[in-house]
Design an enzyme around this catalytic site. Structure first.
Site, PDB file in Angstrom:
ATOM      1  N   ASP A  32      48.453   5.450  62.879  1.00  0.00           N
ATOM      2  CA  ASP A  32      48.161   4.607  61.720  1.00  0.00           C
ATOM      3  C   ASP A  32      48.915   3.280  61.868  1.00  0.00           C
ATOM      4  O   ASP A  32      50.088   3.261  62.253  1.00  0.00           O
ATOM      5  CB  ASP A  32      48.592   5.331  60.436  1.00  0.00           C
ATOM      6  CG  ASP A  32      48.030   4.680  59.183  1.00  0.00           C
ATOM      7  OD1 ASP A  32      47.254   5.342  58.473  1.00  0.00           O
ATOM      8  OD2 ASP A  32      48.361   3.509  58.909  1.00  0.00           O
ATOM      9  N   ASN A  88      41.626  11.292  51.685  1.00  0.00           N
ATOM     10  CA  ASN A  88      41.197  10.612  50.467  1.00  0.00           C
ATOM     11  C   ASN A  88      39.697  10.342  50.484  1.00  0.00           C
ATOM     12  O   ASN A  88      39.155   9.933  51.516  1.00  0.00           O
ATOM     13  CB  ASN A  88      41.940   9.277  50.333  1.00  0.00           C
ATOM     14  CG  ASN A  88      43.447   9.453  50.296  1.00  0.00           C
ATOM     15  OD1 ASN A  88      43.943  10.436  49.748  1.00  0.00           O
ATOM     16  ND2 ASN A  88      44.181   8.522  50.874  1.00  0.00           N
ATOM     17  N   GLN A  95      41.131   5.974  48.760  1.00  0.00           N
ATOM     18  CA  GLN A  95      40.508   5.663  50.064  1.00  0.00           C
ATOM     19  C   GLN A  95      40.297   4.161  50.189  1.00  0.00           C
ATOM     20  O   GLN A  95      39.724   3.525  49.297  1.00  0.00           O
ATOM     21  CB  GLN A  95      39.163   6.397  50.199  1.00  0.00           C
ATOM     22  CG  GLN A  95      38.558   6.248  51.598  1.00  0.00           C
ATOM     23  CD  GLN A  95      37.248   7.019  51.765  1.00  0.00           C
ATOM     24  OE1 GLN A  95      36.654   7.492  50.800  1.00  0.00           O
ATOM     25  NE2 GLN A  95      36.803   7.136  53.002  1.00  0.00           N
ATOM     26  N   HIS A 101      38.498  10.167  57.331  1.00  0.00           N
ATOM     27  CA  HIS A 101      39.669  10.358  58.196  1.00  0.00           C
ATOM     28  C   HIS A 101      40.636  11.320  57.523  1.00  0.00           C
ATOM     29  O   HIS A 101      40.686  11.415  56.292  1.00  0.00           O
ATOM     30  CB  HIS A 101      40.368   9.035  58.513  1.00  0.00           C
ATOM     31  CG  HIS A 101      40.669   8.204  57.318  1.00  0.00           C
ATOM     32  ND1 HIS A 101      39.729   7.380  56.726  1.00  0.00           N
ATOM     33  CD2 HIS A 101      41.793   8.067  56.579  1.00  0.00           C
ATOM     34  CE1 HIS A 101      40.270   6.782  55.696  1.00  0.00           C
ATOM     35  NE2 HIS A 101      41.515   7.182  55.556  1.00  0.00           N
ATOM     36  N   HIS A 103      44.681  12.036  57.362  1.00  0.00           N
ATOM     37  CA  HIS A 103      46.040  11.599  57.690  1.00  0.00           C
ATOM     38  C   HIS A 103      46.850  12.831  58.110  1.00  0.00           C
ATOM     39  O   HIS A 103      46.875  13.833  57.387  1.00  0.00           O
ATOM     40  CB  HIS A 103      46.739  11.010  56.466  1.00  0.00           C
ATOM     41  CG  HIS A 103      46.116   9.767  55.926  1.00  0.00           C
ATOM     42  ND1 HIS A 103      46.623   8.512  56.179  1.00  0.00           N
ATOM     43  CD2 HIS A 103      45.035   9.570  55.131  1.00  0.00           C
ATOM     44  CE1 HIS A 103      45.892   7.607  55.559  1.00  0.00           C
ATOM     45  NE2 HIS A 103      44.919   8.222  54.909  1.00  0.00           N
TER      46      HIS A 103
HETATM   47  P1  5GP Z   1      43.004   5.560  53.299  1.00  0.00           P
HETATM   48  O1  5GP Z   1      43.785   4.826  52.250  1.00  0.00           O
HETATM   49  O2  5GP Z   1      41.573   5.031  53.406  1.00  0.00           O
HETATM   50  O3  5GP Z   1      43.067   7.039  53.177  1.00  0.00           O
HETATM   51  O4  5GP Z   1      43.748   5.243  54.663  1.00  0.00           O
HETATM   52  C1  5GP Z   1      43.451   4.190  55.493  1.00  0.00           C
HETATM   53  C2  5GP Z   1      44.567   4.108  56.520  1.00  0.00           C
HETATM   54  O5  5GP Z   1      44.087   3.383  57.628  1.00  0.00           O
HETATM   55  C3  5GP Z   1      45.832   3.401  56.036  1.00  0.00           C
HETATM   56  O6  5GP Z   1      46.936   4.291  56.166  1.00  0.00           O
HETATM   57  C4  5GP Z   1      45.945   2.175  56.943  1.00  0.00           C
HETATM   58  O7  5GP Z   1      47.281   1.910  57.295  1.00  0.00           O
HETATM   59  C5  5GP Z   1      45.117   2.584  58.146  1.00  0.00           C
HETATM   60  N1  5GP Z   1      44.446   1.485  58.824  1.00  0.00           N
HETATM   61  C6  5GP Z   1      43.650   0.538  58.250  1.00  0.00           C
HETATM   62  N2  5GP Z   1      43.138  -0.276  59.188  1.00  0.00           N
HETATM   63  C7  5GP Z   1      43.608   0.173  60.387  1.00  0.00           C
HETATM   64  C8  5GP Z   1      43.427  -0.255  61.734  1.00  0.00           C
HETATM   65  O8  5GP Z   1      42.726  -1.228  62.039  1.00  0.00           O
HETATM   66  N3  5GP Z   1      44.062   0.460  62.712  1.00  0.00           N
HETATM   67  C9  5GP Z   1      44.848   1.546  62.431  1.00  0.00           C
HETATM   68  N4  5GP Z   1      45.420   2.175  63.453  1.00  0.00           N
HETATM   69  N5  5GP Z   1      45.042   1.986  61.162  1.00  0.00           N
HETATM   70  C10 5GP Z   1      44.436   1.299  60.156  1.00  0.00           C
END
Ligand code: 5GP
Ligand code: ZN
Length: 135
Positions: A32, A88, A95, A101, A103
């Site tokens: 991440d 999420n 999300q 995805h 985590h």
């Molecule tokens: P969500 O909030 O949708 O469950 O999590 C999205 C996650 O994706 C966040 O923890 C954020 O740090 C990660 N993230 C967003 N854009 C990128 C990216 O371009 N590369 C990587 N490696 N992680 C990302």
């Protein structure tokens, strides 16, 4: 199907290089970019599904197998004391990237992170009413 406007489709399919922890025919697991802890990893299916509701059942089952494999690897290699799986669905649920995805968050004594909610105290009647709505 890949979504040409989806950054996680590009990352999962290797069009945007990133730090890959694990890869197989259907999934890529990456570090991440904004980790909660050391080794915070995201498991991405290579086919686009916006969220759990769009994810085919067989891929949902596969995703949990990958989470177990990656979680065990992170726990062993990084000497984690525990692990959170977080997933999420929808903006209201936190999300921010609308490509499914999971985590995988290694936890360490004293890491200072908190993943949780404020518990409520429903009455027995309220729980009964909720069950009636669900079932
Ligand atoms: P969500 O909030 O949708 O469950 O999590 C999205 C996650 O994706 C966040 O923890 C954020 O740090 C990660 N993230 C967003 N854009 C990128 C990216 O371009 N590369 C990587 N490696 N992680 C990302
Ligand atoms: Zn996508």
């Amino acid at each position: 199907m890949k979504d040409p406007n989806c950054i996680f489709c590009k990352i999962a399919n290797g069009e945007i290089p990133t730090n890959t922890v694990y890869e197989d025919d259907h999934f890529r697991a990456i570090l991440d970019a904004g980790p909660a802890t050391k080794g915070h990893t995201l498991i991405l299916p290579k086919e686009h599904a916006a969220n759990l509701f769009e994810l085919p059942e067989d891929m949902a089952a596969e995703a949990m197998k990958v989470a177990k494999k990656v979680g065990e690897m992170l726990k062993e290699k990084l000497h984690a004391d525990g692990l959170n799986l977080v997933q999420n669905n929808g903006e209201v649920a936190g999300q921010t990237v609308h490509h499914f995805h999971i985590h995988v968050i290694p936890r360490f004594e004293g890491d200072g992170q908190k993943i949780g909610w404020n518990p409520k105290s429903p009455t027995a009647e309220e729980q009964e009413a909720i069950l009636k709505e669900i079932l």
